[in-house]
Design a protein around this motif. Sequence first.
Motif, mmCIF file in Angstrom:
data_model
loop_
_atom_site.group_PDB
_atom_site.id
_atom_site.type_symbol
_atom_site.label_atom_id
_atom_site.label_comp_id
_atom_site.label_asym_id
_atom_site.label_seq_id
_atom_site.Cartn_x
_atom_site.Cartn_y
_atom_site.Cartn_z
ATOM 1 N N ALA A 140 33.260 -68.543 -16.259
ATOM 2 C CA ALA A 140 33.527 -69.945 -16.581
ATOM 3 C C ALA A 140 33.511 -70.208 -18.082
ATOM 4 C CB ALA A 140 32.496 -70.843 -15.888
ATOM 5 N N VAL A 141 32.624 -69.501 -18.789
ATOM 6 C CA VAL A 141 32.514 -69.669 -20.234
ATOM 7 C C VAL A 141 32.987 -68.371 -20.878
ATOM 8 C CG1 VAL A 141 31.000 -70.252 -22.157
ATOM 9 C CG2 VAL A 141 30.501 -71.130 -19.867
ATOM 10 N N ARG A 142 34.051 -68.436 -21.618
ATOM 11 C CA ARG A 142 34.603 -67.224 -22.216
ATOM 12 C C ARG A 142 33.556 -66.498 -23.048
ATOM 13 N NH1 ARG A 142 39.684 -68.829 -25.553
ATOM 14 N NH2 ARG A 142 38.123 -70.298 -26.339
ATOM 15 N N ALA A 143 33.644 -65.179 -23.048
ATOM 16 C CA ALA A 143 32.628 -64.361 -23.720
ATOM 17 C C ALA A 143 32.477 -64.742 -25.191
ATOM 18 C CB ALA A 143 32.979 -62.880 -23.588
ATOM 19 N N VAL A 144 33.577 -64.996 -25.859
ATOM 20 C CA VAL A 144 33.487 -65.327 -27.284
ATOM 21 C C VAL A 144 32.717 -66.632 -27.479
ATOM 22 C CG1 VAL A 144 35.719 -66.552 -27.286
ATOM 23 C CG2 VAL A 144 34.804 -65.604 -29.419
ATOM 24 N N GLU A 145 32.877 -67.586 -26.539
ATOM 25 C CA GLU A 145 32.142 -68.831 -26.647
ATOM 26 C C GLU A 145 30.656 -68.610 -26.425
ATOM 27 O OE1 GLU A 145 33.947 -71.437 -23.853
ATOM 28 O OE2 GLU A 145 35.554 -72.050 -25.208
ATOM 29 N N MET A 146 30.319 -67.684 -25.502
ATOM 30 C CA MET A 146 28.914 -67.452 -25.196
ATOM 31 C C MET A 146 28.181 -66.863 -26.399
ATOM 32 S SD MET A 146 29.016 -66.177 -21.227
ATOM 33 C CE MET A 146 27.242 -66.339 -21.040
ATOM 34 N N TYR A 147 28.885 -66.080 -27.201
ATOM 35 C CA TYR A 147 28.254 -65.526 -28.394
ATOM 36 C C TYR A 147 28.030 -66.599 -29.454
ATOM 37 C CZ TYR A 147 28.676 -60.690 -26.869
ATOM 38 O OH TYR A 147 28.536 -59.517 -26.183
ATOM 39 N N GLU A 148 28.892 -67.595 -29.485
ATOM 40 C CA GLU A 148 28.807 -68.611 -30.520
ATOM 41 C C GLU A 148 27.944 -69.803 -30.122
ATOM 42 O OE1 GLU A 148 32.857 -69.584 -31.226
ATOM 43 O OE2 GLU A 148 33.311 -67.737 -32.312
ATOM 44 N N LEU A 149 27.721 -69.993 -28.797
ATOM 45 C CA LEU A 149 26.979 -71.148 -28.329
ATOM 46 C C LEU A 149 25.500 -70.832 -28.178
ATOM 47 C CD1 LEU A 149 29.375 -72.420 -25.499
ATOM 48 C CD2 LEU A 149 29.207 -73.260 -27.841
ATOM 49 N N THR A 150 24.678 -71.859 -28.335
ATOM 50 C CA THR A 150 23.265 -71.710 -28.008
ATOM 51 C C THR A 150 23.134 -71.677 -26.481
ATOM 52 O OG1 THR A 150 22.843 -74.089 -27.886
ATOM 53 C CG2 THR A 150 22.649 -73.025 -30.061
ATOM 54 N N ALA A 151 21.946 -71.307 -25.995
ATOM 55 C CA ALA A 151 21.729 -71.249 -24.553
ATOM 56 C C ALA A 151 21.959 -72.618 -23.913
ATOM 57 C CB ALA A 151 20.319 -70.748 -24.258
ATOM 58 N N ALA A 152 21.457 -73.666 -24.556
ATOM 59 C CA ALA A 152 21.627 -75.015 -24.010
ATOM 60 C C ALA A 152 23.102 -75.411 -23.992
ATOM 61 C CB ALA A 152 20.815 -76.015 -24.826
ATOM 62 N N GLU A 153 23.835 -75.045 -25.055
ATOM 63 C CA GLU A 153 25.260 -75.382 -25.114
ATOM 64 C C GLU A 153 26.046 -74.615 -24.063
ATOM 65 O OE1 GLU A 153 25.719 -76.418 -29.884
ATOM 66 O OE2 GLU A 153 25.892 -74.345 -29.170
ATOM 67 N N ALA A 154 25.689 -73.343 -23.841
ATOM 68 C CA ALA A 154 26.377 -72.544 -22.823
ATOM 69 C C ALA A 154 26.113 -73.111 -21.431
ATOM 70 C CB ALA A 154 25.919 -71.088 -22.894
ATOM 71 N N THR A 155 24.869 -73.540 -21.186
ATOM 72 C CA THR A 155 24.536 -74.148 -19.898
ATOM 73 C C THR A 155 25.351 -75.411 -19.667
ATOM 74 O OG1 THR A 155 22.286 -73.272 -19.935
ATOM 75 C CG2 THR A 155 22.673 -75.202 -18.551
ATOM 76 N N GLN A 156 25.433 -76.243 -20.679
ATOM 77 C CA GLN A 156 26.197 -77.481 -20.551
ATOM 78 C C GLN A 156 27.682 -77.193 -20.383
ATOM 79 O OE1 GLN A 156 24.885 -80.697 -20.337
ATOM 80 N NE2 GLN A 156 26.985 -81.008 -19.630
ATOM 81 N N THR A 157 28.181 -76.174 -21.085
ATOM 82 C CA THR A 157 29.592 -75.816 -20.972
ATOM 83 C C THR A 157 29.915 -75.347 -19.561
ATOM 84 O OG1 THR A 157 29.671 -75.191 -23.303
ATOM 85 C CG2 THR A 157 31.420 -74.343 -21.894
ATOM 86 N N TYR A 158 29.011 -74.544 -18.984
ATOM 87 C CA TYR A 158 29.204 -74.077 -17.609
ATOM 88 C C TYR A 158 29.248 -75.264 -16.652
ATOM 89 C CZ TYR A 158 28.203 -71.851 -13.117
ATOM 90 O OH TYR A 158 28.243 -71.453 -11.804
ATOM 91 N N ALA A 159 28.275 -76.172 -16.786
ATOM 92 C CA ALA A 159 28.231 -77.342 -15.909
ATOM 93 C C ALA A 159 29.490 -78.194 -16.080
ATOM 94 C CB ALA A 159 26.981 -78.174 -16.209
ATOM 95 N N ASP A 160 29.980 -78.317 -17.308
ATOM 96 C CA ASP A 160 31.192 -79.091 -17.556
ATOM 97 C C ASP A 160 32.401 -78.458 -16.882
ATOM 98 O OD1 ASP A 160 29.733 -80.877 -19.052
ATOM 99 O OD2 ASP A 160 30.321 -80.032 -20.997
ATOM 100 N N HIS A 161 32.495 -77.117 -16.959
ATOM 101 C CA HIS A 161 33.613 -76.412 -16.317
ATOM 102 C C HIS A 161 33.577 -76.625 -14.803
ATOM 103 C CE1 HIS A 161 35.447 -74.619 -19.732
ATOM 104 N NE2 HIS A 161 34.525 -73.694 -19.971
ATOM 105 N N VAL A 162 32.393 -76.488 -14.213
ATOM 106 C CA VAL A 162 32.270 -76.677 -12.766
ATOM 107 C C VAL A 162 32.634 -78.107 -12.388
ATOM 108 C CG1 VAL A 162 30.647 -76.714 -10.833
ATOM 109 C CG2 VAL A 162 30.578 -74.833 -12.485
ATOM 110 N N ALA A 163 32.179 -79.068 -13.179
ATOM 111 C CA ALA A 163 32.484 -80.471 -12.894
ATOM 112 C C ALA A 163 33.987 -80.732 -12.945
ATOM 113 C CB ALA A 163 31.753 -81.376 -13.884
ATOM 114 N N ARG A 164 34.657 -80.171 -13.957
ATOM 115 C CA ARG A 164 36.107 -80.370 -14.060
ATOM 116 C C ARG A 164 36.831 -79.723 -12.894
ATOM 117 N NH1 ARG A 164 35.140 -79.810 -19.686
ATOM 118 N NH2 ARG A 164 35.540 -77.565 -19.614
ATOM 119 N N LEU A 165 36.366 -78.527 -12.483
ATOM 120 C CA LEU A 165 37.018 -77.833 -11.374
ATOM 121 C C LEU A 165 36.836 -78.619 -10.068
ATOM 122 C CD1 LEU A 165 38.538 -75.468 -10.211
ATOM 123 C CD2 LEU A 165 36.417 -74.152 -10.162
#
Length: 383
Positions: A140-165
């Motif tokens: 759900a979160v591209r690998a390059v984004e996971m390296y650049e995001l903090t843990a909290a940001e990655a968690t929120q990004t995952y939840a956002d992707h699931v919500a949009r889907l």
Amino acid sequence: MRILHTSDWHVGKVLKGRSRHEEHIRVLGQVVEVARAEQPDLVIVAGDLYDTAAPSPDATRVVTRALSALRQTGARVVAIGGNHDNGQALDALRPWADAAGIELRGSVRDKPDDLIIKGETAAGERWQLAALPFLSQRFAVRAVEMYELTAAEATQTYADHVARLIGRLAEGFAEPGVVNLLTAHLTVVGASSGGGEREAHTVMGYAVPATVFPSNAHYVALGHLHRSQRVIGPCPVRYSGSPLAVDFGEEENVCSVAIVDVSVDKAARTRDVPVTSARSLRTVRGSLDQLATVNLPDAWLRVYVRETPRVGLREDVQELLPNALEVRIDPDMVPDKAGERMAQRAGRSPRQLFGDYLDSRGNAEEGVRELFDQLYDEVSTQQ
């Protein structure tokens, strides 16, 4: 319409080296009997059909026969992939599933419409189901984004992707006169873990808030957490739980399937039907004399022995309790070595402690103690 909601079969599970093949046959046989008695219009299996991504032929045979038997009750059957399943392997079974009248969705594909399943009951009630298999954070979160995001940001990004889907899948829920259903395999914030889920996939990085579910859904059938429970959300949301306790962390769970009665103009009414065909899992504690009085012939046991550790103790316990799959020394019987060390060190100077260390190592080299004294004095003076 009536729904039978089940999940987390984990067929192929091995508990402490002991196969549970026969238990799974009995458990899924009982689930089929419940379906015959309750006559649901739809059976939803919300993920983790298997315990491993590479199931054995025996495990595959159990799952395919169970799905076929559920279909033969007259119900439509929908099964999705979970985090323990190999989604692509399940998708490869779709030609068989289509021929058998079973809707199998192993993974998220490029076409979201493939995850929308529609049907009509014998009484003419129309329904549609959005079926969302497990979606890993890495996907759900591209690998390059996971390296650049903090843990909290990655968690929120995952939840956002699931919500949009989910929002995309639920676009058709605005159609009047249709029962709107959703099934997914995921962790919802605030839900209670059942004790046996794979920890890597139940941490907050994989959790989403209940607000991702649409308010116009009539029922959301979840899998992944093994404890049957209702989740507070904008619509009726529920985990069915596993029909058998997967490991000793789940021994207090009540294994069941959920029967749901729902219609366009009435709120979902849910009741649990217990599934009792598997052996129970129990933890017992005591000395050998106390364990000799335990009478649990039909349970798998985890035993905490209240005896001084010695060679052959495990064998003695297993002779008394042949169903003991795990034998441990009760923590109360294990000496607190850390506490002993602290007591031995109390009130002693660093010089004395270092001298004891040299003696224990047999180090009698001249000058070492004096060098330690010199270094210690220098450090103490600087401080």
